[in-house]
Write an enzyme that holds these catalytic residues in place. Structure first.
Site, PDB file in Angstrom:
ATOM      1  N   PRO A  93       0.828  -1.217   0.000  1.00 41.90           N
ATOM      2  CA  PRO A  93       0.000   0.000   0.000  1.00 41.90           C
ATOM      3  C   PRO A  93       0.857   1.259   0.000  1.00 41.90           C
ATOM      4  O   PRO A  93       1.835   1.342   0.740  1.00 41.90           O
ATOM      5  CB  PRO A  93      -0.798  -0.123   1.309  1.00 41.90           C
ATOM      6  CG  PRO A  93       0.032  -1.005   2.186  1.00 41.90           C
ATOM      7  CD  PRO A  93       0.697  -1.977   1.254  1.00 41.90           C
ATOM      8  N   PRO A  94       0.525   2.230  -0.839  1.00 34.50           N
ATOM      9  CA  PRO A  94       1.303   3.472  -0.868  1.00 34.50           C
ATOM     10  C   PRO A  94       1.095   4.280   0.404  1.00 34.50           C
ATOM     11  O   PRO A  94      -0.031   4.464   0.853  1.00 34.50           O
ATOM     12  CB  PRO A  94       0.758   4.204  -2.098  1.00 34.50           C
ATOM     13  CG  PRO A  94      -0.615   3.651  -2.290  1.00 34.50           C
ATOM     14  CD  PRO A  94      -0.563   2.222  -1.826  1.00 34.50           C
ATOM     15  N   CYS A  95       2.187   4.710   1.001  1.00 36.48           N
ATOM     16  CA  CYS A  95       2.119   5.561   2.203  1.00 36.48           C
ATOM     17  C   CYS A  95       2.881   6.855   1.954  1.00 36.48           C
ATOM     18  O   CYS A  95       3.518   7.404   2.843  1.00 36.48           O
ATOM     19  CB  CYS A  95       2.718   4.843   3.414  1.00 36.48           C
ATOM     20  SG  CYS A  95       1.827   3.391   3.962  1.00 36.48           S
ATOM     21  N   GLN A  96       2.865   7.335   0.713  1.00 36.94           N
ATOM     22  CA  GLN A  96       3.686   8.489   0.358  1.00 36.94           C
ATOM     23  C   GLN A  96       3.187   9.759   1.032  1.00 36.94           C
ATOM     24  O   GLN A  96       2.017   9.876   1.356  1.00 36.94           O
ATOM     25  CB  GLN A  96       3.716   8.678  -1.158  1.00 36.94           C
ATOM     26  CG  GLN A  96       2.422   9.196  -1.758  1.00 36.94           C
ATOM     27  CD  GLN A  96       1.445   8.080  -2.096  1.00 36.94           C
ATOM     28  OE1 GLN A  96       1.531   6.991  -1.587  1.00 36.94           O
ATOM     29  NE2 GLN A  96       0.498   8.394  -2.962  1.00 36.94           N
ATOM     30  N   MET A 108       2.891  12.258   6.361  1.00 34.68           N
ATOM     31  CA  MET A 108       2.953  10.862   5.945  1.00 34.68           C
ATOM     32  C   MET A 108       2.237  10.054   7.014  1.00 34.68           C
ATOM     33  O   MET A 108       2.849   9.399   7.846  1.00 34.68           O
ATOM     34  CB  MET A 108       4.396  10.406   5.793  1.00 34.68           C
ATOM     35  CG  MET A 108       4.545   9.009   5.216  1.00 34.68           C
ATOM     36  SD  MET A 108       6.274   8.591   4.981  1.00 34.68           S
ATOM     37  CE  MET A 108       6.109   7.010   4.142  1.00 34.68           C
TER      38      MET A 108
END
Length: 391
Positions: A93-96, A108
């Site tokens: 999963p993207p956590c950018q 973030m």
């Protein structure tokens, strides 16, 4: 396991790189969740039995029951899979960071990201294990960034969410609510037979508190006691790519690349051309090693990005005046040569650059598969675990 098969459900699947490695290790992916339309077409082209789930869909709208139903159909069970029957749930999963207004600056926060959907589905499916992959920056990122001019003397101390590593602490805290024991580590893909320097954080969770760790390295930089890292030449030897697909360089880029040999970058240009070639980046900070970079046959590839022809992350062929081709990037990511990527050249680059290297996924999957079979594979854990603090 069901009927002797280790069952895997894939979230944030992309071009199937992680799943290909797990397949090679013995797992059976029975359903996928992916949003990008070209990526799901790639999956459907190569794995027709996943066509029902290989459709563009947002994970926020996916419910666990549908995934269990889809898995049951693929396995011809005549019923949905039950919570607890699945061996493995995977995803990256993207956590950018994202921007917000005012003085809050960069944030973030995993609680406001798709990470929480990964948590939700793991909680509902209750797999024996999960694997989560993410970028190196997650290890040190704060949840909320305070500008440097607002720190230090005459400013209040950093709060918990402004400290380095706060995002990681939040991730670990959420995993703890699941009741899973979790180990994590920063893995270098080249250590596992991938001809590329690529660092990624891998989390492995165990529902039943099994003694999980990480597979031991199979290669090393210096070759002491292990085979040396594989090189770009190793990766591309015997590649049949008679009509390579690639994004062409502009003539303004070729002007400087023509002056460089393999293994060189902008720093090897004549002094009177360096500033001209770099433009505004000439006076910026950082190593800037990716500008006008011609790769070396004798070293592992740099990290394959989603755009190998970009100015700051150039991946120019060692001897030809072009970026690495789509198929060359796929080789470096250890995709099999018969894996078909759907879409435009830029879309194919993106799918490949976002993928987990297949060989890295295999080594992790092989470790877990042996554990499921009742073996006790040798492994390593992270040297230091950070203590959790409450939020």
């Amino acid at each position: 396991m069901i009927n002797g098969k280790a069952i895997s459900i894939s979230l944030f699947t992309g071009a199937f790189g992680l799943d290909l490695g797990l397949e090679k290790a013995g797992f059976n992916t029975v359903t996928v969740v992916e949003k990008e339309s070209d990526a799901v077409k790639t999956i459907a082209l190569n794995r027709p039995y996943l066509q029902e789930s290989a459709v563009s869909r947002e994970i926020e709208k996916v419910i666990a029951h549908d995934l269990l139903l889809e898995g049951g159909k693929v396995l011809n069970l005549g019923r949905a899979l039950h919570p607890g029957e699945v061996d493995l749930v995977t995803g990256g999963p993207p956590c950018q960071p994202f921007s917000t207004a005012g003085k809050r600056a960069s944030v973030m926060d995993p609680r406001g990201s798709l990470f929480m959907d990964f948590i939700r589905i793991v909680k509902q499916i209750q797999p024996r294990f999960f694997i989560m992959e993410n970028v190196k920056g997650l290890l040190s990122a704060p949840i909320q960034h305070r500008p440097h001019n607002m720190r230090g003397k005459n400013n209040p101390p950093l709060s918990k969410i402004e400290m380095r590593g706060a995002a990681l602490q939040m991730v670990l805290s959420e995993f703890k609510t699941l009741g899973y024991s979790v180990v994590y580590n920063l893995l270098e893909a080249a250590d596992y037979g991938v001809p590329q320097n690529r660092q990624r954080v891998i989390f492995i969770g165990s529902r039943d508190d099994e003694p999980i760790a990480f597979p031991l390295a199979t290669h090393s930089k210096d070759g002491n006691n292990l085979p040396k890292w594989l090189t770009l030449k190793d990766a591309l030897t015997n590649l049949s790519d008679s009509q390579p697909e690639f994004s062409k360089y502009s003539e303004s880029r070729l002007k400087y690349l023509r002056l460089l040999k393999q293994g060189q970058n902008w720093r090897y240009l004549p002094e009177d051309l360096k500033k001209e070639a770099m433009g505004g980046a000439y006076n910026s900070g950082g190593g800037k090693v990716g500008f006008y970079r011609r790769l070396s046959w004798a070293k592992p590839s740099p990290t394959v990005t989603t755009s190998p022809h970009q100015k700051a992350t150039d991946m120019c062929h060692p001897v030809e005046l072009r970026p690495l081709s789509v198929r060359e990037c796929a080789r470096i990511q250890t995709f099999p040569d018969d894996w078909i990527f759907y879409g435009s050249v830029s879309s194919k680059y993106k799918q490949i650059g976002n993928a987990v290297p297949v060989q890295l996924a295999f080594t992790i999957g092989d470790y877990l598969y042996k554990l499921i079979q009742g073996n006790k594979p040798k492994g390593k854990q992270i040297a230091e675990q950070l203590s959790l603090f409450s939020f």
